[in-house]
Design an enzyme around this catalytic site. Structure first.
Site, short mmCIF file in Angstrom:
data_model
loop_
_atom_site.label_atom_id
_atom_site.label_comp_id
_atom_site.label_asym_id
_atom_site.label_seq_id
_atom_site.Cartn_x
_atom_site.Cartn_y
_atom_site.Cartn_z
N TYR A 147 0.94 -1.19 -0.02
CA TYR A 147 -0.04 0.00 -0.16
C TYR A 147 0.88 1.36 0.07
CZ TYR A 147 -3.80 -3.26 1.63
OH TYR A 147 -4.78 -4.35 1.76
N LYS A 178 -0.97 -8.12 -2.79
CA LYS A 178 -2.35 -7.54 -2.56
C LYS A 178 -2.54 -6.19 -2.53
CE LYS A 178 -5.82 -7.70 1.06
NZ LYS A 178 -6.21 -8.31 2.48
P1 FBP Z 1 -11.09 -5.56 3.32
O1 FBP Z 1 -11.54 -6.34 2.12
O2 FBP Z 1 -11.82 -5.53 4.48
O3 FBP Z 1 -10.59 -3.86 2.97
O4 FBP Z 1 -9.88 -6.23 3.79
C1 FBP Z 1 -8.37 -5.94 2.88
C2 FBP Z 1 -7.35 -5.36 4.07
O5 FBP Z 1 -6.18 -5.53 3.52
C3 FBP Z 1 -7.06 -6.18 5.49
O6 FBP Z 1 -6.39 -7.14 5.19
C4 FBP Z 1 -6.80 -5.05 6.24
O7 FBP Z 1 -6.91 -5.25 7.73
C5 FBP Z 1 -7.42 -3.72 5.89
O8 FBP Z 1 -7.74 -3.99 4.34
C6 FBP Z 1 -6.32 -2.79 5.97
O9 FBP Z 1 -7.06 -1.69 5.43
P2 FBP Z 1 -6.67 -0.10 5.64
O10 FBP Z 1 -4.85 -0.26 5.84
O11 FBP Z 1 -6.98 0.59 4.08
O12 FBP Z 1 -7.22 0.51 6.79
#
Ligand code: FBP
Length: 256
Positions: A147, A178
């Site tokens: 991310y 991911k």
């Molecule tokens: P979701 O499908 O609920 O968005 O989950 C994906 C995910 O990557 C989780 O593994 C993680 O907890 C969450 O999103 C983190 O989201 P962010 O960092 O954007 O708050």
């Protein structure tokens, strides 16, 4: 160093993936939950009945619910790092569970989040690289949540960053990356291409209208991703198994 064959098939079905993510309790707190989905066993039941190809937990849940997880036979993916959203400043999530612990707990793959662009990117890249070495020596696949985050990426183009995240995943040795779907289907197809032989799955994000979600799933598959690692959209849904079937039709039966 010893390198075993990477056992990706244990978390894939016919090369495709549908992972149920449940690390949000740590990342966001219980505000994501209601009376039902606050219970890890409710989530495990969805994963089992919905035949998910993997379930993602932090190690604490795995330790406490180990018997039930083993009995469910859902392939286990342990998230090795994490952080809360109470922390302000440049994002960093350090390792909380080792590869050795994950293997002992029955993991079929491990996951790790890297915030590229953060002031602490170098620490996460280094930690990931150690994890990748240890996991691959045991034949364990490594999934990198990548991310782009932090002050230096705030004004950058999100679609371009999606491709950058994918390329980083390939370069650092991730088996699966991911990412979040930002931009158009064409942008995503370019991101998937940038990942080369590394496979790409997409996160679900906050709960959205089912029609919009399924449209996105179709685009994700058309763009060349192998599937999803989805959480809130499924387990916050009133009928998670019905939604799961619709998602599976797109992933495995190419209903696009
Ligand atoms: P979701 O499908 O609920 O968005 O989950 C994906 C995910 O990557 C989780 O593994 C993680 O907890 C969450 O999103 C983190 O989201 P962010 O960092 O954007 O708050």
């Amino acid at each position: 160093m010893k390198r075993e064959k990477i056992e990706l098939n244990k978390i894939l079905k016919k090369g495709k993936a549908l992972f149920l993510a449940y690390d949000q309790g740590m990342e966001h707190g219980p505000t994501d939950f209601n009376d039902k989905n606050v219970n890890p066993l409710y989530i495990l039941d969805i994963a089992k009945k919905g035949k998910y190809t993997g379930i993602i937990f932090q190690k604490g849940i795995v330790e406490k619910y180990n018997e039930e997880i083993k009995k469910s036979k859902v392939p286990l993916i342990i998230k090795l790092n994490g952080k809360t959203n109470l922390f302000e400043g440049e994002p960093i999530a350090r390792q909380l569970c080792t590869v050795e612990e994950a293997i002992k707990l029955g993991a079929k793959a491990v996951g790790y989040t890297i915030y590229i662009g953060s002031d602490y990117e170098d620490e996460m890249l280094q930690e990931f690289s150690k994890i990748e070495r240890e996991a691959h020596a045991e034949g364990l696949p490594v999934i990198a949540w990548i991310y782009p985050r932090g002050k230096s990426v705030k004004r950058k183009n999100k679609a371009k960053l999606m491709a950058y995240a994918c390329r980083v995943g390939l370069e650092i040795g991730a088996d699966i990356i991911k990412i979040k779907y930002e931009g158009t289907e064409k942008d995503l197809a370019w991101a998937v291409k940038s990942a080369g032989k590394t496979k790409v799955v997409i996160a679900g994000g906050t709960k959205k209208n089912e029609k919009i979600l399924l449209k996105q799933v179709r685009e994700i598959i058309k763009a060349g991703c192998i599937g999803l690692a989805i959480g809130r959209n499924v387990w916050q849904n009133k009928n998670p198994l019905a939604l799961t079937e619709k998602i599976k039709k797109v992933i495995w039966k190419n209903k696009i």
